[in-house]
Design an enzyme around this catalytic site. Structure first.
Site, PDB file in Angstrom:
ATOM      1  N   ASP A 156       0.869  -1.181   0.000  1.00  0.00           N
ATOM      2  CA  ASP A 156       0.000   0.000   0.000  1.00  0.00           C
ATOM      3  C   ASP A 156       0.904   1.229   0.000  1.00  0.00           C
ATOM      4  O   ASP A 156       1.621   1.476   0.978  1.00  0.00           O
ATOM      5  CB  ASP A 156      -0.885  -0.026   1.256  1.00  0.00           C
ATOM      6  CG  ASP A 156      -1.792   1.196   1.345  1.00  0.00           C
ATOM      7  OD1 ASP A 156      -1.630   2.139   0.541  1.00  0.00           O
ATOM      8  OD2 ASP A 156      -2.655   1.211   2.242  1.00  0.00           O
ATOM      9  N   VAL A 157       0.869   1.991  -1.084  1.00  0.00           N
ATOM     10  CA  VAL A 157       1.824   3.110  -1.220  1.00  0.00           C
ATOM     11  C   VAL A 157       1.566   4.245  -0.225  1.00  0.00           C
ATOM     12  O   VAL A 157       2.406   5.128  -0.078  1.00  0.00           O
ATOM     13  CB  VAL A 157       1.853   3.688  -2.662  1.00  0.00           C
ATOM     14  CG1 VAL A 157       2.293   2.637  -3.662  1.00  0.00           C
ATOM     15  CG2 VAL A 157       0.525   4.314  -3.053  1.00  0.00           C
TER      16      VAL A 157
ATOM     17  N   SER B  68      -0.236  13.115 -14.916  1.00  0.00           N
ATOM     18  CA  SER B  68      -1.362  13.028 -15.851  1.00  0.00           C
ATOM     19  C   SER B  68      -1.519  14.383 -16.527  1.00  0.00           C
ATOM     20  O   SER B  68      -1.202  15.423 -15.931  1.00  0.00           O
ATOM     21  CB  SER B  68      -2.646  12.700 -15.084  1.00  0.00           C
ATOM     22  OG  SER B  68      -3.785  12.914 -15.906  1.00  0.00           O
TER      23      SER B  68
ATOM     24  N   TYR C  30      -7.681  15.018  -7.925  1.00  0.00           N
ATOM     25  CA  TYR C  30      -6.759  14.294  -8.825  1.00  0.00           C
ATOM     26  C   TYR C  30      -5.831  15.272  -9.565  1.00  0.00           C
ATOM     27  O   TYR C  30      -4.623  15.050  -9.669  1.00  0.00           O
ATOM     28  CB  TYR C  30      -7.608  13.486  -9.808  1.00  0.00           C
ATOM     29  CG  TYR C  30      -6.858  12.581 -10.753  1.00  0.00           C
ATOM     30  CD1 TYR C  30      -6.381  11.343 -10.334  1.00  0.00           C
ATOM     31  CD2 TYR C  30      -6.659  12.944 -12.088  1.00  0.00           C
ATOM     32  CE1 TYR C  30      -5.721  10.497 -11.215  1.00  0.00           C
ATOM     33  CE2 TYR C  30      -6.003  12.105 -12.974  1.00  0.00           C
ATOM     34  CZ  TYR C  30      -5.540  10.876 -12.528  1.00  0.00           C
ATOM     35  OH  TYR C  30      -4.882  10.042 -13.411  1.00  0.00           O
TER      36      TYR C  30
ATOM     37  N   LYS D 141      -1.806  15.350  -9.293  1.00  0.00           N
ATOM     38  CA  LYS D 141      -0.962  15.099 -10.465  1.00  0.00           C
ATOM     39  C   LYS D 141      -0.072  16.302 -10.792  1.00  0.00           C
ATOM     40  O   LYS D 141       1.044  16.131 -11.298  1.00  0.00           O
ATOM     41  CB  LYS D 141      -1.830  14.720 -11.665  1.00  0.00           C
ATOM     42  CG  LYS D 141      -2.495  13.338 -11.535  1.00  0.00           C
ATOM     43  CD  LYS D 141      -1.500  12.237 -11.237  1.00  0.00           C
ATOM     44  CE  LYS D 141      -1.994  10.851 -11.615  1.00  0.00           C
ATOM     45  NZ  LYS D 141      -1.028   9.795 -11.210  1.00  0.00           N
TER      46      LYS D 141
HETATM   47  P1  NAP Z   1      -5.874   1.206 -12.754  1.00  0.00           P
HETATM   48  O1  NAP Z   1      -6.153   0.275 -13.883  1.00  0.00           O
HETATM   49  O2  NAP Z   1      -6.968   1.541 -11.790  1.00  0.00           O
HETATM   50  O3  NAP Z   1      -4.607   0.633 -11.955  1.00  0.00           O
HETATM   51  C1  NAP Z   1      -4.105   1.254 -10.806  1.00  0.00           C
HETATM   52  C2  NAP Z   1      -3.609   0.184  -9.857  1.00  0.00           C
HETATM   53  O4  NAP Z   1      -3.107   0.850  -8.661  1.00  0.00           O
HETATM   54  C3  NAP Z   1      -4.736  -0.749  -9.391  1.00  0.00           C
HETATM   55  O5  NAP Z   1      -4.296  -2.083  -9.381  1.00  0.00           O
HETATM   56  C4  NAP Z   1      -5.016  -0.230  -7.985  1.00  0.00           C
HETATM   57  O6  NAP Z   1      -5.607  -1.179  -7.134  1.00  0.00           O
HETATM   58  C5  NAP Z   1      -3.620   0.140  -7.541  1.00  0.00           C
HETATM   59  N1  NAP Z   1      -3.631   0.935  -6.316  1.00  0.00           N
HETATM   60  C6  NAP Z   1      -4.612   1.771  -5.891  1.00  0.00           C
HETATM   61  N2  NAP Z   1      -4.290   2.267  -4.684  1.00  0.00           N
HETATM   62  C7  NAP Z   1      -3.096   1.727  -4.336  1.00  0.00           C
HETATM   63  C8  NAP Z   1      -2.277   1.842  -3.191  1.00  0.00           C
HETATM   64  N3  NAP Z   1      -2.618   2.592  -2.148  1.00  0.00           N
HETATM   65  N4  NAP Z   1      -1.117   1.155  -3.175  1.00  0.00           N
HETATM   66  C9  NAP Z   1      -0.760   0.365  -4.212  1.00  0.00           C
HETATM   67  N5  NAP Z   1      -1.523   0.191  -5.300  1.00  0.00           N
HETATM   68  C10 NAP Z   1      -2.687   0.879  -5.374  1.00  0.00           C
HETATM   69  O7  NAP Z   1      -5.345   2.597 -13.288  1.00  0.00           O
HETATM   70  P2  NAP Z   1      -4.474   2.977 -14.587  1.00  0.00           P
HETATM   71  O8  NAP Z   1      -5.375   3.639 -15.543  1.00  0.00           O
HETATM   72  O9  NAP Z   1      -3.625   1.839 -15.009  1.00  0.00           O
HETATM   73  O10 NAP Z   1      -3.570   4.135 -13.952  1.00  0.00           O
HETATM   74  C11 NAP Z   1      -2.199   3.968 -13.608  1.00  0.00           C
HETATM   75  C12 NAP Z   1      -1.594   5.334 -13.340  1.00  0.00           C
HETATM   76  O11 NAP Z   1      -1.695   6.132 -14.529  1.00  0.00           O
HETATM   77  C13 NAP Z   1      -2.310   6.139 -12.247  1.00  0.00           C
HETATM   78  O12 NAP Z   1      -1.378   6.880 -11.503  1.00  0.00           O
HETATM   79  C14 NAP Z   1      -3.211   7.061 -13.031  1.00  0.00           C
HETATM   80  O13 NAP Z   1      -3.571   8.202 -12.303  1.00  0.00           O
HETATM   81  C15 NAP Z   1      -2.324   7.354 -14.218  1.00  0.00           C
HETATM   82  N6  NAP Z   1      -3.046   7.860 -15.395  1.00  0.00           N
HETATM   83  C16 NAP Z   1      -3.996   7.098 -16.011  1.00  0.00           C
HETATM   84  C17 NAP Z   1      -4.651   7.606 -17.126  1.00  0.00           C
HETATM   85  C18 NAP Z   1      -5.707   6.821 -17.872  1.00  0.00           C
HETATM   86  O14 NAP Z   1      -6.313   7.401 -18.792  1.00  0.00           O
HETATM   87  N7  NAP Z   1      -5.953   5.563 -17.551  1.00  0.00           N
HETATM   88  C19 NAP Z   1      -4.341   8.888 -17.594  1.00  0.00           C
HETATM   89  C20 NAP Z   1      -3.371   9.632 -16.934  1.00  0.00           C
HETATM   90  C21 NAP Z   1      -2.723   9.101 -15.845  1.00  0.00           C
HETATM   91  P3  NAP Z   1      -7.224  -1.096  -6.923  1.00  0.00           P
HETATM   92  O15 NAP Z   1      -7.846  -1.370  -8.262  1.00  0.00           O
HETATM   93  O16 NAP Z   1      -7.491  -2.164  -5.901  1.00  0.00           O
HETATM   94  O17 NAP Z   1      -7.526   0.300  -6.425  1.00  0.00           O
END
Ligand code: NAP
Length: 257
Positions: free
Chosen positions: A73-74, A152, A165, A169
């Protein structure tokens, strides 16, 4: 990790060891997969330990010794330090950290609770800081390392419904630059990536009409794939970017340039 000294045998990060947080799915999983394909030993750290273990087994193939799935857990200081210690012990070094874990708790200012604000700041901003602090302590002793923080485009432009958010970010950019200045003379580089709209569970949660409107706004006229973010991270993790620190790379198909 100093300088371009020729193509590494076996991949761009061959012989390096890495931690990717939030690697149980989505962008983090693809980052871990690509780093592993390029020769790194990788710890997939996720708040869901079972999902981390499953993801690790998926990318390991027949090479289980080079991949580790770990519950982490980060937002928890001990948990983050444990992941760093465990990885350094298991793989002998820690060369790369990707602070990727993330959550959303979207709501208008009128509806957002203080708990929603704290949760998002906690995972993104404090989580990134905790990872940076723990990993850089190991890396500065070794005199080398690359830390990549996932910000982001929301942190560049601000999104309605995402005051928590977008603030987190944008904060990651300031954190990246301050840490880059502190660590440069110790051989540790710190950079950030700002993805735009990427197809993952996080964006699948968006109302389809909001997703479609955002996609229509992108000059390349499509959302990105997780692997397209992973490519930028691999570049920043590897010696191909040896003279870059404090930089922010946008991976958004031209959105908000
Ligand atoms: P995702 O599919 O929801 O994956 C995020 C992972 O982080 C999930 O497995 C989640 O677990 C885990 N997580 C949540 N809280 C945590 C904690 N306290 N400690 C450790 N792990 C934790 O999201 P994603 O779209 O791949 O996003 C990855 C990163 O890219 C994030 O930082 C996001 O803000 C960034 N981002 C995404 C997008 C986009 O369009 N998808 C755009 C810009 C930036 P749970 O599912 O159990 O919460």
């Amino acid at each position: 990790m100093g300088g371009l000294t020729g193509a590494p045998v076996g991949g761009l990060v061959a012989g390096r060891s890495a931690i990717v947080t939030g690697a149980g799915q989505g962008i983090g999983l693809e980052i871990a997969r690509l780093l592993h394909e390029h020769g790194a030993r990788v710890t997939l750290a996720d708040v869901d330990a079972e999902r981390a273990a499953k993801a690790a087994a998926e990318i390991a193939g027949g090479d289980a010794g080079s991949v580790l799935g770990l519950g982490c857990d980060v937002t928890d200081e001990m948990s983050v330090e444990n992941a760093v210690r465990h990885t350094a012990e298991r793989f002998g070094t820690l060369d790369i950290l990707v602070n990727n874990a993330g959550i959303t708790r979207d709501a208008s200012l009128r509806r957002m609770s203080a708990a929603d604000f704290d949760a998002v700041i906690g995972v993104h901003l404090k989580g990134t800081w905790l990872g940076l602090r723990a990993a850089s302590a190991v890396m500065r002793e070794a005199g080398r390392g690359s830390i990549v923080n996932i910000s982001s485009l929301s942190g560049k432009s601000g999104n309605p419904g995402q005051t928590n958010y977008s603030a987190a970010k944008a904060g990651i950019v300031g954190l990246t630059k301050a840490a880059a200045k502190e660590l440069a003379h110790r051989g540790v580089r710190v950079n950030a990536v700002q993805p735009g709209l990427i197809r993952t569970a996080m964006t699948e949660a968006m109302p389809p009409e909001v997703f479609a409107a955002r996609e229509a706004d992108i000059p390349m006229k499509r959302a990105g794939q997780p692997r397209e973010v992973a490519g930028a991270v691999l570049f920043l993790a590897s010696d191909l970017s040896s003279y870059m620190t404090g930089a922010v790379l946008e991976v958004g198909g031209g959105r908000l340039m």
